[in-house]
Design an enzyme around this catalytic site. Sequence first.
Site, PDB file in Angstrom:
ATOM      1  N   TRP A 128       0.831  -1.201   0.000  1.00 34.05           N
ATOM      2  CA  TRP A 128       0.000   0.000   0.000  1.00 34.05           C
ATOM      3  C   TRP A 128       0.864   1.248   0.000  1.00 34.05           C
ATOM      4  CZ3 TRP A 128      -4.030  -1.055  -2.126  1.00 34.05           C
ATOM      5  CH2 TRP A 128      -4.984  -1.973  -1.682  1.00 34.05           C
ATOM      6  N   HIS A 141      -0.605   2.738   3.959  1.00 32.22           N
ATOM      7  CA  HIS A 141      -0.513   2.265   5.341  1.00 32.22           C
ATOM      8  C   HIS A 141      -0.822   3.373   6.344  1.00 32.22           C
ATOM      9  CE1 HIS A 141       0.558  -1.896   5.631  1.00 32.22           C
ATOM     10  NE2 HIS A 141       1.454  -1.775   4.670  1.00 32.22           N
ATOM     11  N   ASP A 160       7.835  -2.741   8.082  1.00 35.73           N
ATOM     12  CA  ASP A 160       8.628  -2.908   6.867  1.00 35.73           C
ATOM     13  C   ASP A 160      10.076  -2.507   7.086  1.00 35.73           C
ATOM     14  OD1 ASP A 160       7.056  -4.050   4.765  1.00 35.73           O
ATOM     15  OD2 ASP A 160       5.844  -2.237   4.803  1.00 35.73           O
ATOM     16  N   ARG A 164      11.873  -5.334   9.255  1.00 34.20           N
ATOM     17  CA  ARG A 164      12.226  -6.625   8.639  1.00 34.20           C
ATOM     18  C   ARG A 164      13.542  -6.559   7.880  1.00 34.20           C
ATOM     19  NH1 ARG A 164       8.126  -7.486   3.494  1.00 34.20           N
ATOM     20  NH2 ARG A 164       8.212  -5.362   2.754  1.00 34.20           N
ATOM     21  N   HIS A 169       4.398 -10.959   6.234  1.00 32.14           N
ATOM     22  CA  HIS A 169       3.683  -9.860   5.593  1.00 32.14           C
ATOM     23  C   HIS A 169       2.681 -10.340   4.541  1.00 32.14           C
ATOM     24  CE1 HIS A 169       6.202  -6.329   7.007  1.00 32.14           C
ATOM     25  NE2 HIS A 169       6.895  -7.370   7.434  1.00 32.14           N
ATOM     26  N   HIS A 179       0.212  -2.738  11.120  1.00 33.66           N
ATOM     27  CA  HIS A 179       0.735  -2.898   9.759  1.00 33.66           C
ATOM     28  C   HIS A 179       0.105  -4.074   9.025  1.00 33.66           C
ATOM     29  CE1 HIS A 179       3.813  -2.324   6.633  1.00 33.66           C
ATOM     30  NE2 HIS A 179       3.787  -3.642   6.537  1.00 33.66           N
ATOM     31  N   ASP A 234      -1.715  -4.725   5.374  1.00 33.47           N
ATOM     32  CA  ASP A 234      -1.182  -5.638   4.358  1.00 33.47           C
ATOM     33  C   ASP A 234      -2.216  -6.626   3.832  1.00 33.47           C
ATOM     34  OD1 ASP A 234       1.413  -4.693   4.214  1.00 33.47           O
ATOM     35  OD2 ASP A 234       2.275  -6.260   5.482  1.00 33.47           O
ATOM     36  N   HIS A 292      -1.078  -9.432  -1.627  1.00 30.29           N
ATOM     37  CA  HIS A 292      -0.437  -9.954  -0.419  1.00 30.29           C
ATOM     38  C   HIS A 292      -1.113 -11.227   0.053  1.00 30.29           C
ATOM     39  CE1 HIS A 292       2.693  -7.226   1.337  1.00 30.29           C
ATOM     40  NE2 HIS A 292       2.357  -6.621   0.212  1.00 30.29           N
ATOM     41  N   HIS A 332       2.613  -5.933  -8.646  1.00 27.58           N
ATOM     42  CA  HIS A 332       2.547  -5.797  -7.190  1.00 27.58           C
ATOM     43  C   HIS A 332       2.877  -4.366  -6.762  1.00 27.58           C
ATOM     44  CE1 HIS A 332       2.855  -7.655  -3.081  1.00 27.58           C
ATOM     45  NE2 HIS A 332       3.419  -6.475  -2.873  1.00 27.58           N
ATOM     46  N   ASP A 351       0.637  -1.504  -4.866  1.00 28.13           N
ATOM     47  CA  ASP A 351       1.146  -0.934  -3.618  1.00 28.13           C
ATOM     48  C   ASP A 351       1.135   0.590  -3.647  1.00 28.13           C
ATOM     49  OD1 ASP A 351       1.717  -3.356  -2.424  1.00 28.13           O
ATOM     50  OD2 ASP A 351       3.891  -3.173  -2.580  1.00 28.13           O
TER      51      ASP A 351
END
Length: 323
Positions: free
Chosen positions: A10, A15, A54, A57, A69, A125, A129, A135, A158, A162
């Site tokens: 996103w 987000h 994000d 990670r 995720h 989060h 997602d 996702h 993708h 996003d």
Amino acid sequence: MAAAPSAYAWGSLGHTTVAYIAQNLVSQDTKKFAQRILNDTSASYLANVATWADNYRYTTEGAFSAPLHYIDALDSPPKQCNVNYERDCPEEGCIVSAIANYSTRAVTKDVGLAEQQKALKWVIHFVGDIHQPLHVENLEVGGNFINVTFNGARTNLHAAWDTAIPQKLIGNFSLATAEKWAANLTNEIKRGTYKKESKAWSKGLKAKKPVDSAMVWASDANSLVCSTVVPHGPDAVRNQEISGAYYETAIPVVTKQIAKAGFRLAAWLDAIVENAGKDVIKGDDGKYGLSKREFKFADWQLEAKAKRAAFGDDCGCGADHAH
């Protein structure tokens, strides 16, 4: 730049907008709980941490969380879309088990304040997602292998969902931009376009059953892969310019998914805070992943799983984007 891959499903815009919508809708008890856990009493207390997961990670400490995720639905769009927890969530975990686990930890004092804080940030989060259709889809590694162009810039499907698609509508990310979009969508939920249908968005939401609740959201988003993301199959969009007719079809869906995510995040936070300490929230036996079970995969599904494993949890463009 609008089509450049983003680090966040996103994008930061999506987000953060989801978090602001949730702020607009949560109860006062939830607001107080979240502000205390996050040590933030500002007007952006949820929005400020919406993209933390994000960034985390990509640290050595947080690398384990990359597979959490998403959930790779081994279905066959556009012929058939479905997501199956036993089939699609591996032992190391997925977004559904993560929402269950961290929802429990966020309201469990015994884990300590630092762990509660991380858990709450993950929930904020991951609920965002799980509303991004790619996702909750395995097809070509969540659309990462479907190359497209957007406004003449090369990207993949993708990344387009996003970031490029929502930013074409709203503009580049800033807290102010996200807050304004959230205010508009909150108004649509309370008084406008989504007022009637939003009453059904909390269907299936039960704090006692976080896996089941998250699976409702996953299935809802996954169905959009067949209806909107690749209704004529991946080859119909591969190497195509999608900022025209495709965008016009996709943007109302993207907008509604952002609104749904914010609405459901608020409802979910209210539910887990209300039930905290009542021994009713069950988070996947306290594990990140799943208990061992057998599921017989077809050859093509095994190949798809191998393709995902070879691809890894990053799309190959470093910290700029990941599935």
